[in-house]
Design a protein around this motif. Structure first.
Motif, PDB file in Angstrom:
ATOM      1  N   LYS A  43      -1.753  -0.439   1.569  1.00 56.33           N
ATOM      2  CA  LYS A  43      -0.635  -0.715   0.659  1.00 56.33           C
ATOM      3  C   LYS A  43      -1.160  -1.285  -0.663  1.00 56.33           C
ATOM      4  N   LYS A  44      -2.161  -2.168  -0.573  1.00 56.07           N
ATOM      5  CA  LYS A  44      -2.787  -2.711  -1.783  1.00 56.07           C
ATOM      6  C   LYS A  44      -3.534  -1.597  -2.529  1.00 56.07           C
ATOM      7  N   TRP A  45      -4.243  -0.784  -1.768  1.00 57.49           N
ATOM      8  CA  TRP A  45      -5.015   0.324  -2.324  1.00 57.49           C
ATOM      9  C   TRP A  45      -4.090   1.278  -3.084  1.00 57.49           C
ATOM     10  N   PHE A  46      -2.956   1.603  -2.498  1.00 65.01           N
ATOM     11  CA  PHE A  46      -1.986   2.502  -3.125  1.00 65.01           C
ATOM     12  C   PHE A  46      -1.509   1.946  -4.472  1.00 65.01           C
ATOM     13  N   LYS A  47      -1.305   0.642  -4.533  1.00 65.06           N
ATOM     14  CA  LYS A  47      -0.796   0.017  -5.760  1.00 65.06           C
ATOM     15  C   LYS A  47      -1.860  -0.075  -6.855  1.00 65.06           C
ATOM     16  N   THR A  48      -3.113  -0.238  -6.461  1.00 59.71           N
ATOM     17  CA  THR A  48      -4.178  -0.469  -7.451  1.00 59.71           C
ATOM     18  C   THR A  48      -4.987   0.778  -7.783  1.00 59.71           C
TER      19      THR A  48
ATOM     20  N   LYS B 242      -5.403  12.088  13.348  1.00 56.45           N
ATOM     21  CA  LYS B 242      -5.118  13.314  12.584  1.00 56.45           C
ATOM     22  C   LYS B 242      -3.841  13.133  11.768  1.00 56.45           C
ATOM     23  N   ASN B 243      -2.849  12.441  12.330  1.00 57.28           N
ATOM     24  CA  ASN B 243      -1.619  12.144  11.588  1.00 57.28           C
ATOM     25  C   ASN B 243      -1.908  11.303  10.354  1.00 57.28           C
ATOM     26  N   ILE B 244      -2.817  10.332  10.499  1.00 57.91           N
ATOM     27  CA  ILE B 244      -3.203   9.484   9.357  1.00 57.91           C
ATOM     28  C   ILE B 244      -3.816  10.344   8.254  1.00 57.91           C
ATOM     29  N   ALA B 245      -4.729  11.218   8.617  1.00 52.76           N
ATOM     30  CA  ALA B 245      -5.364  12.088   7.624  1.00 52.76           C
ATOM     31  C   ALA B 245      -4.331  12.976   6.946  1.00 52.76           C
ATOM     32  N   ASP B 246      -3.391  13.514   7.718  1.00 52.21           N
ATOM     33  CA  ASP B 246      -2.344  14.367   7.138  1.00 52.21           C
ATOM     34  C   ASP B 246      -1.467  13.570   6.170  1.00 52.21           C
ATOM     35  N   LEU B 247      -1.159  12.336   6.546  1.00 53.01           N
ATOM     36  CA  LEU B 247      -0.344  11.489   5.666  1.00 53.01           C
ATOM     37  C   LEU B 247      -1.102  11.140   4.389  1.00 53.01           C
ATOM     38  N   PHE B 248      -2.399  10.909   4.494  1.00 51.04           N
ATOM     39  CA  PHE B 248      -3.202  10.625   3.299  1.00 51.04           C
ATOM     40  C   PHE B 248      -3.184  11.830   2.353  1.00 51.04           C
ATOM     41  N   ASP B 249      -3.272  13.027   2.924  1.00 53.20           N
ATOM     42  CA  ASP B 249      -3.148  14.235   2.091  1.00 53.20           C
ATOM     43  C   ASP B 249      -1.790  14.278   1.405  1.00 53.20           C
ATOM     44  N   GLU B 250      -0.762  13.942   2.169  1.00 51.55           N
ATOM     45  CA  GLU B 250       0.598  13.965   1.638  1.00 51.55           C
ATOM     46  C   GLU B 250       0.782  12.911   0.549  1.00 51.55           C
ATOM     47  N   ILE B 251       0.211  11.738   0.767  1.00 46.00           N
ATOM     48  CA  ILE B 251       0.294  10.663  -0.238  1.00 46.00           C
ATOM     49  C   ILE B 251      -0.320  11.125  -1.554  1.00 46.00           C
ATOM     50  N   GLY B 252      -1.426  11.856  -1.457  1.00 49.35           N
ATOM     51  CA  GLY B 252      -2.071  12.376  -2.665  1.00 49.35           C
ATOM     52  C   GLY B 252      -1.180  13.314  -3.451  1.00 49.35           C
ATOM     53  N   GLU B 253      -0.317  14.052  -2.752  1.00 51.87           N
ATOM     54  CA  GLU B 253       0.583  14.992  -3.421  1.00 51.87           C
ATOM     55  C   GLU B 253       1.862  14.317  -3.912  1.00 51.87           C
ATOM     56  N   THR B 254       2.478  13.517  -3.053  1.00 50.79           N
ATOM     57  CA  THR B 254       3.823  12.982  -3.364  1.00 50.79           C
ATOM     58  C   THR B 254       3.797  11.620  -4.038  1.00 50.79           C
TER      59      THR B 254
ATOM     60  N   LEU C  26       5.667   5.979  -1.487  1.00 50.42           N
ATOM     61  CA  LEU C  26       5.395   4.743  -0.747  1.00 50.42           C
ATOM     62  C   LEU C  26       5.847   4.848   0.702  1.00 50.42           C
ATOM     63  N   ASN C  27       6.849   5.660   0.984  1.00 52.07           N
ATOM     64  CA  ASN C  27       7.318   5.830   2.361  1.00 52.07           C
ATOM     65  C   ASN C  27       6.210   6.403   3.253  1.00 52.07           C
ATOM     66  N   ASP C  28       5.414   7.314   2.697  1.00 53.70           N
ATOM     67  CA  ASP C  28       4.292   7.863   3.460  1.00 53.70           C
ATOM     68  C   ASP C  28       3.235   6.795   3.733  1.00 53.70           C
TER      69      ASP C  28
ATOM     70  N   ASN D 234       3.833   3.565   4.038  1.00 50.22           N
ATOM     71  CA  ASN D 234       4.392   2.684   5.067  1.00 50.22           C
ATOM     72  C   ASN D 234       4.317   3.322   6.449  1.00 50.22           C
ATOM     73  N   GLN D 235       4.527   4.623   6.514  1.00 50.44           N
ATOM     74  CA  GLN D 235       4.435   5.323   7.800  1.00 50.44           C
ATOM     75  C   GLN D 235       3.007   5.287   8.328  1.00 50.44           C
ATOM     76  N   ALA D 236       2.049   5.521   7.430  1.00 53.64           N
ATOM     77  CA  ALA D 236       0.644   5.446   7.829  1.00 53.64           C
ATOM     78  C   ALA D 236       0.292   4.045   8.306  1.00 53.64           C
ATOM     79  N   SER D 237       0.830   3.049   7.631  1.00 50.66           N
ATOM     80  CA  SER D 237       0.578   1.660   8.010  1.00 50.66           C
ATOM     81  C   SER D 237       1.074   1.368   9.425  1.00 50.66           C
ATOM     82  N   GLU D 238       2.239   1.868   9.754  1.00 48.74           N
ATOM     83  CA  GLU D 238       2.801   1.656  11.095  1.00 48.74           C
ATOM     84  C   GLU D 238       1.960   2.342  12.166  1.00 48.74           C
ATOM     85  N   ILE D 239       1.476   3.541  11.872  1.00 47.31           N
ATOM     86  CA  ILE D 239       0.638   4.250  12.837  1.00 47.31           C
ATOM     87  C   ILE D 239      -0.673   3.504  13.054  1.00 47.31           C
ATOM     88  N   LEU D 240      -1.237   2.929  11.989  1.00 48.89           N
ATOM     89  CA  LEU D 240      -2.489   2.175  12.113  1.00 48.89           C
ATOM     90  C   LEU D 240      -2.310   0.940  12.997  1.00 48.89           C
ATOM     91  N   ILE D 241      -1.172   0.288  12.901  1.00 47.22           N
ATOM     92  CA  ILE D 241      -0.901  -0.851  13.783  1.00 47.22           C
ATOM     93  C   ILE D 241      -0.878  -0.389  15.236  1.00 47.22           C
TER      94      ILE D 241
END
Length: 332
Positions: A219-224, A284-296, A299-301, A303-310
């Protein structure tokens, strides 16, 4: 000089591929998942420094440790040489090849001619089995063509590069050191050691604690981030295609547990393999979400990745605890 009858190792991960090809010369024929597992290779690290363009997410133990563990657990003698002298570094390699012995090398893949994606990574491995006046003949991963060639000059630059994960022209050879231990006992010891290390990280950005910390750090990485697309999509590519076997080495460890279950007849390992199958799918879901974050850049993506990591942190902790306990009480 090219070693006759050299058998290239068929692998996805660079260090197991390089070391596996050296073991072939000793008539030790083990699969890549088994090598990774008895090398106590599974790990996790979230590494972020000011000098880095973006954080590094790694899924294995530190470079060099994997081969050291393989040799320790298989009762093999590992001879490592490092030097700041380019001339001596080549002599260390050439003298072994001239005697018909392949050599493992640690390299910065940026300089290798056959790498098309030019990024500096000084923790790459390949084995060398021949040379002529201009060319070095290497066994690299399937992704890099397995039977690879590069100029002697490019090899020199790759070996002598400085920076994170680099070594001083590191080369290594392996030879037998007596009787081979019982593979069942080796597997049990390696699983126990790997699980113990994973569950007891020295700092919070390593092991299962590191996975949980990553859930906050992204989340910090996304903002900075100054380039969200490049940062997150490069990270996704490294997770899936950067020599990890997919899912940040979790696919390889899943397969190690399955093959180990077949060798030992352990139902516990079969179940653990199934658990790591689910864990691998989540990575694999995390990697797919990271790809999606790069496109879109949504922030919802994130947060979803964050929940999966927990969730991943807890699942990996639970599975490793079961494996650690099983190897203590002789269940396998």
């Amino acid at each position: 000089m090219i070693i006759k009858d050299f058998k290239p190792f068929n692998g996805q991960h660079c260090e197991t591929t390089a070391t596996g090809s050296l073991l072939y010369q000793l008539d030790i024929n083990l699969s890549e998942p088994i090598l990774f597992g008895i090398g106590e290779g599974l790990g996790y690290i979230f590494w972020n420094m000011k000098i880095m363009d973006f954080p590094f997410i790694g899924g294995r133990v530190k470079p060099d440790i994997l081969t050291e563990n393989i040799c320790k657990n298989l009762n093999l003698k590992l001879e490592v040489k490092e030097t700041s002298s380019i001339k001596k570094a080549w002599k260390n390699v050439k003298s072994n090849i001239d005697k018909g012995k392949a050599v493992g090398l640690k390299l910065d893949c940026y300089h290798l001619d056959y790498f098309t994606n030019k990024i500096h990574f000084a923790g790459h491995y390949a084995s060398i089995y021949g040379y002529d006046d201009k060319t070095a003949y290497l066994n690299d991963t399937n992704q890099q063509g397995r039977d690879a060639r590069t100029t002697l000059k490019s090899l020199e630059l790759a070996r002598n590069e400085k920076g994170p994960m680099s070594s001083r022209n590191r080369s290594y050879t392996i030879c037998k050191n007596g009787e081979q231990p019982d593979l069942k006992k080796v597997i049990k010891r390696a699983i126990h050691n790997n699980a113990t290390d994973f569950l007891n990280p020295p700092i919070k950005n390593i092991g299962y604690k590191g996975i949980h910390k990553t859930s906050l750090e992204i989340k910090k990485w996304f903002k900075t981030s100054k380039n969200i697309k490049k940062d997150f999509q490069t990270s996704a590519s490294l997770m899936e295609r950067g020599g990890t076997g997919g899912s940040l080495f979790r696919n390889i460890y899943r397969d190690f547990l399955y093959e180990s279950a077949e060798i030992t007849g352990s139902d516990i390992l079969f179940k653990a393999s199934e658990d790591y199958g689910e864990i691998a799918r989540l990575w694999k879901n995390i990697a797919d979400l990271f790809d999606e974050i790069g496109e879109t850049k949504d922030l919802n993506d994130v947060n979803q990745a964050s929940e999966i990591l927990i969730d991943l942190s807890e699942k990996e902790r639970n599975t490793m605890e079961k494996l650690m306990n099983a190897t203590i009480d002789e269940s396998i």
